[in-house]
Design an enzyme around this catalytic site. Structure first.
Site, PDB file in Angstrom:
ATOM      1  N   HIS A 136      78.375 -56.713  43.063  1.00  0.00           N
ATOM      2  CA  HIS A 136      79.242 -56.627  44.244  1.00  0.00           C
ATOM      3  C   HIS A 136      78.401 -57.125  45.425  1.00  0.00           C
ATOM      4  O   HIS A 136      77.184 -56.881  45.459  1.00  0.00           O
ATOM      5  CB  HIS A 136      79.608 -55.195  44.621  1.00  0.00           C
ATOM      6  CG  HIS A 136      80.421 -54.423  43.645  1.00  0.00           C
ATOM      7  ND1 HIS A 136      79.889 -53.782  42.574  1.00  0.00           N
ATOM      8  CD2 HIS A 136      81.747 -54.119  43.632  1.00  0.00           C
ATOM      9  CE1 HIS A 136      80.842 -53.138  41.923  1.00  0.00           C
ATOM     10  NE2 HIS A 136      81.990 -53.326  42.536  1.00  0.00           N
TER      11      HIS A 136
ATOM     12  N   ASP B 222      76.156 -54.451  46.817  1.00  0.00           N
ATOM     13  CA  ASP B 222      75.068 -53.934  45.973  1.00  0.00           C
ATOM     14  C   ASP B 222      73.800 -54.719  46.259  1.00  0.00           C
ATOM     15  O   ASP B 222      72.711 -54.162  46.316  1.00  0.00           O
ATOM     16  CB  ASP B 222      75.273 -54.182  44.460  1.00  0.00           C
ATOM     17  CG  ASP B 222      76.607 -53.789  43.912  1.00  0.00           C
ATOM     18  OD1 ASP B 222      77.193 -52.843  44.427  1.00  0.00           O
ATOM     19  OD2 ASP B 222      77.051 -54.451  42.940  1.00  0.00           O
TER      20      ASP B 222
ATOM     21  N   GLU C 242      91.120 -55.964  37.402  1.00  0.00           N
ATOM     22  CA  GLU C 242      90.594 -54.915  36.504  1.00  0.00           C
ATOM     23  C   GLU C 242      91.448 -53.654  36.601  1.00  0.00           C
ATOM     24  O   GLU C 242      91.403 -52.940  37.603  1.00  0.00           O
ATOM     25  CB  GLU C 242      89.136 -54.609  36.892  1.00  0.00           C
ATOM     26  CG  GLU C 242      88.482 -53.569  36.004  1.00  0.00           C
ATOM     27  CD  GLU C 242      87.008 -53.330  36.360  1.00  0.00           C
ATOM     28  OE1 GLU C 242      86.293 -54.290  36.696  1.00  0.00           O
ATOM     29  OE2 GLU C 242      86.585 -52.164  36.315  1.00  0.00           O
TER      30      GLU C 242
ATOM     31  N   GLU D 260      88.396 -52.493  31.042  1.00  0.00           N
ATOM     32  CA  GLU D 260      87.270 -51.543  30.949  1.00  0.00           C
ATOM     33  C   GLU D 260      87.644 -50.396  30.014  1.00  0.00           C
ATOM     34  O   GLU D 260      88.698 -49.777  30.150  1.00  0.00           O
ATOM     35  CB  GLU D 260      86.924 -51.016  32.345  1.00  0.00           C
ATOM     36  CG  GLU D 260      85.795 -49.990  32.309  1.00  0.00           C
ATOM     37  CD  GLU D 260      85.172 -49.711  33.672  1.00  0.00           C
ATOM     38  OE1 GLU D 260      85.048 -50.650  34.471  1.00  0.00           O
ATOM     39  OE2 GLU D 260      84.820 -48.553  33.926  1.00  0.00           O
TER      40      GLU D 260
ATOM     41  N   HIS E 247      88.472 -47.042  31.647  1.00  0.00           N
ATOM     42  CA  HIS E 247      89.733 -47.081  32.397  1.00  0.00           C
ATOM     43  C   HIS E 247      90.921 -46.995  31.439  1.00  0.00           C
ATOM     44  O   HIS E 247      91.957 -46.425  31.774  1.00  0.00           O
ATOM     45  CB  HIS E 247      89.824 -48.361  33.218  1.00  0.00           C
ATOM     46  CG  HIS E 247      88.769 -48.479  34.272  1.00  0.00           C
ATOM     47  ND1 HIS E 247      88.685 -49.555  35.115  1.00  0.00           N
ATOM     48  CD2 HIS E 247      87.761 -47.647  34.622  1.00  0.00           C
ATOM     49  CE1 HIS E 247      87.659 -49.397  35.938  1.00  0.00           C
ATOM     50  NE2 HIS E 247      87.080 -48.238  35.648  1.00  0.00           N
TER      51      HIS E 247
ATOM     52  N   ASP F 234      85.841 -41.198  35.361  1.00  0.00           N
ATOM     53  CA  ASP F 234      85.206 -42.434  34.922  1.00  0.00           C
ATOM     54  C   ASP F 234      83.705 -42.175  34.775  1.00  0.00           C
ATOM     55  O   ASP F 234      82.936 -42.408  35.690  1.00  0.00           O
ATOM     56  CB  ASP F 234      85.481 -43.471  36.024  1.00  0.00           C
ATOM     57  CG  ASP F 234      85.366 -44.906  35.567  1.00  0.00           C
ATOM     58  OD1 ASP F 234      85.281 -45.134  34.361  1.00  0.00           O
ATOM     59  OD2 ASP F 234      85.374 -45.793  36.441  1.00  0.00           O
TER      60      ASP F 234
ATOM     61  N   ASP G 265      81.610 -43.660  32.860  1.00  0.00           N
ATOM     62  CA  ASP G 265      80.838 -44.903  32.718  1.00  0.00           C
ATOM     63  C   ASP G 265      79.596 -44.745  31.853  1.00  0.00           C
ATOM     64  O   ASP G 265      78.485 -45.102  32.257  1.00  0.00           O
ATOM     65  CB  ASP G 265      80.418 -45.444  34.103  1.00  0.00           C
ATOM     66  CG  ASP G 265      81.583 -46.022  34.888  1.00  0.00           C
ATOM     67  OD1 ASP G 265      82.572 -46.460  34.267  1.00  0.00           O
ATOM     68  OD2 ASP G 265      81.506 -46.039  36.130  1.00  0.00           O
TER      69      ASP G 265
ATOM     70  N   ASP H 183      79.332 -52.094  32.464  1.00  0.00           N
ATOM     71  CA  ASP H 183      79.667 -51.319  33.660  1.00  0.00           C
ATOM     72  C   ASP H 183      79.406 -49.856  33.298  1.00  0.00           C
ATOM     73  O   ASP H 183      80.329 -49.062  33.113  1.00  0.00           O
ATOM     74  CB  ASP H 183      81.130 -51.567  34.049  1.00  0.00           C
ATOM     75  CG  ASP H 183      81.471 -50.989  35.406  1.00  0.00           C
ATOM     76  OD1 ASP H 183      80.595 -50.328  35.995  1.00  0.00           O
ATOM     77  OD2 ASP H 183      82.605 -51.193  35.878  1.00  0.00           O
TER      78      ASP H 183
HETATM   79  C1  XLS Z   1      85.115 -48.878  38.981  1.00  0.00           C
HETATM   80  C2  XLS Z   1      85.097 -50.224  38.472  1.00  0.00           C
HETATM   81  C3  XLS Z   1      84.127 -51.143  39.179  1.00  0.00           C
HETATM   82  C4  XLS Z   1      84.477 -52.570  38.920  1.00  0.00           C
HETATM   83  C5  XLS Z   1      83.894 -53.553  39.863  1.00  0.00           C
HETATM   84  O1  XLS Z   1      85.598 -47.953  38.364  1.00  0.00           O
HETATM   85  O2  XLS Z   1      84.849 -50.193  37.107  1.00  0.00           O
HETATM   86  O3  XLS Z   1      82.816 -50.846  38.816  1.00  0.00           O
HETATM   87  O4  XLS Z   1      84.135 -52.950  37.626  1.00  0.00           O
HETATM   88  O5  XLS Z   1      84.303 -53.335  41.167  1.00  0.00           O
HETATM   89 NI    NI Z   2      84.508 -51.874  35.909  1.00  0.00          NI
HETATM   90 NI    NI Z   3      85.010 -48.058  36.108  1.00  0.00          NI
END
Ligand code: XLS
Ligand code: NI
Ligand code: NI
Length: 436
Positions: free
Chosen positions: A101, A104, A232, A268, A271, A307, A309, A339
């Site tokens: 991003h 980042d 996404e 994702e 998600h 989430d 991750d 991610d």
């Molecule tokens: C957040 C998203 C983010 C996207 C990029 O939940 O996964 O990380 O992949 O903005």
């Molecule tokens: Ni993501």
């Molecule tokens: Ni995410």
């Protein structure tokens, strides 16, 4: 030059019998599977925000991770050191791609011009490191959710001034992505959604989201950025109702606003489960509709509703994901972007290697199993048999559109009851297990 991951050498493939924790047991980048190398199939990417930033802070406590690249008093010096650490990590891991991003890689300044100038400085360094080390950019994106100005959304903000800010930021992030020869650009909704309809004009906000994406499509043409755009899906978090809630909702939105030619999906895993679907379902929906673009490879904790991750380790998930991907023809511009973040107690820089090695080996095993499954047609032949009626007589006539309700009624009156057929789910689950 400071070495941030001192003590870790380039990670190599040592095979399934290796006991070396810093080696791949299954990911052999050069190994050919169904005509392509593993590296070409999997197109792994390291994500900057979780790997180089995000120190493990949560609502109950501050960051815990040891991140030597994050030390010092000058923000921009830290940003440059972080970029160097990023490329040292990726080079040692032996991955070809990364993702970022805007905010980042480069901290926001006091004004938009200062933020842009800072971004230019970091992009210049990233470009040099990319070419020195032969690493490529899978996709870039803009962070349109952290700054308080975006608390009520970016392009769906009730204030057009905020909409304009989001556009300015996306313009610059797209330029940075182009400068780094990015193969794609992602739009994740961020705070595009709502918490209560009592203060929200949902219809108007959706129109604005579409308008924003059209402006981005126009600008892409203006600067001749050749990368693929992705949207996404995510159903909730941070807002209660995120507009891009799942693959089907995104698809309907893209079609309604005539954006479907311009954007594919970045699916994702975490998600998907938040949306009440499996990862495989979301991938299959996208594949069936020609919009499967890229993947954010991670996993959620099904006992938790957010989430998390986590790094992907579940072989069923990676096998079924690769099964869908192989059957749909594989990645073109997309890839597998981790991610994912290490857990808050995994504080050592080396933990980042363990996490990625595990994720890469899990996907390599998924690829191997899926390739065997595809070649053997072990599952396919059952599916084909189940739908065989559609390839002859009655099924063919219905599919070709030659039937009417009245004609079909006549057929049933003549033929009587259909004969029930077993779905064979348990058998198919056993077959799948044979391949994992
Ligand atoms: C957040 C998203 C983010 C996207 C990029 O939940 O996964 O990380 O992949 O903005
Ligand atoms: Ni993501
Ligand atoms: Ni995410």
């Amino acid at each position: 030059m400071t070495e941030y991951f001192a003590g870790v050498k380039t990670i190599k493939y040592e095979g399934p019998d290796s006991k070396n924790p810093l080696a791949f047991k299954h990911y052999n980048p050069k190994k050919k599977v169904l005509g392509k190398t593993m590296a070409e199939h999997l197109r792994f990417a390291v994500c900057y925000w979780h790997s180089m930033k995000g120190g493990g802070g949560d609502p109950f406590g501050v960051a815990t991770r040891i991140m030597p690249w994050n030390e010092g008093s000058d923000e921009m010096e830290i940003a440059e050191n972080t970029m160097r650490a990023n490329f040292e990590f990726i080079e040692k891991l032996g991955v070809d791609y990364w993702c970022f991003h805007d905010r980042d890689i480069s901290p926001e300044g006091k004004t938009l011009s200062e933020s842009n100038a800072r971004l230019d400085r970091i992009v210049k360094l990233a470009r040099k490191l990319q070419s020195d080390k032969g690493i490529k950019l899978l996709w870039g994106t803009a962070n349109l959710f952290s700054n308080p100005r975006y608390m009520s959304g970016a392009s769906t903000n009730p204030d057009p001034h905020v909409f304009a800010y989001a556009c300015a930021q996306v313009k610059k992030a797209m330029e940075a992505t182009k400068e780094l020869k990015g193969e794609g650009y992602v739009f994740w909704g961020g705070r595009e959604g709502y918490d209560t309809l009592l203060n929200t004009d949902m219809g108007r906000e959706l129109d604005h989201l579409a308008q924003f994406l059209h402006l981005a499509v126009d600008y892409k043409k203006t600067i001749r950025f050749g990368g693929q755009f992705y949207i996404e899906p995510k159903p909730k978090e941070p807002t209660t109702h995120q507009y891009d809630s799942d693959a089907a909702a995104c698809h309907a939105f893209l079609q309604k606003y005539k954006l479907d030619k311009h954007l594919k999906l970045n699916i994702e895993a975490n998600h998907a489960t938040l949306a009440g679907h499996t990862f495989q379902h979301e991938l299959q929906y996208a594949a069936d509709n020609g919009i499967l673009g890229s993947i954010d490879a991670n996993r959620g904790d099904l006992l938790l509703g957010w989430d998390t991750d986590q790094f992907p380790t579940n072989l069923y998930d990676t096998t079924l994901a690769m099964y869908v991907l192989l059957k749909s023809g594989g990645f073109t511009t997309g890839g597998l972007n981790f991610d994912a973040k290490v857990r808050r107690q995994s504080i050592d820089p080396v933990d980042l290697f363990h996490a990625h090695i595990g994720g890469m080996d899990a996907f390599a095993r998924g690829l191997n199993s899926a390739a065997k499954l595809v070649s053997s047609k072990a599952i396919d032949k059952h599916v084909k048999k189940r739908y065989a009626g559609w390839d002859k007589d009655l099924g063919k006539q219905i599919e070709s559109g030659k039937m009417t309700l009245a004609k079909l009624e006549q057929i049933v009156l003549a033929k009587g009851e259909p004969k029930p057929q077993s779905g064979r789910q348990e058998l198919l689950e056993n077959i799948l297990n044979d391949y994992i």
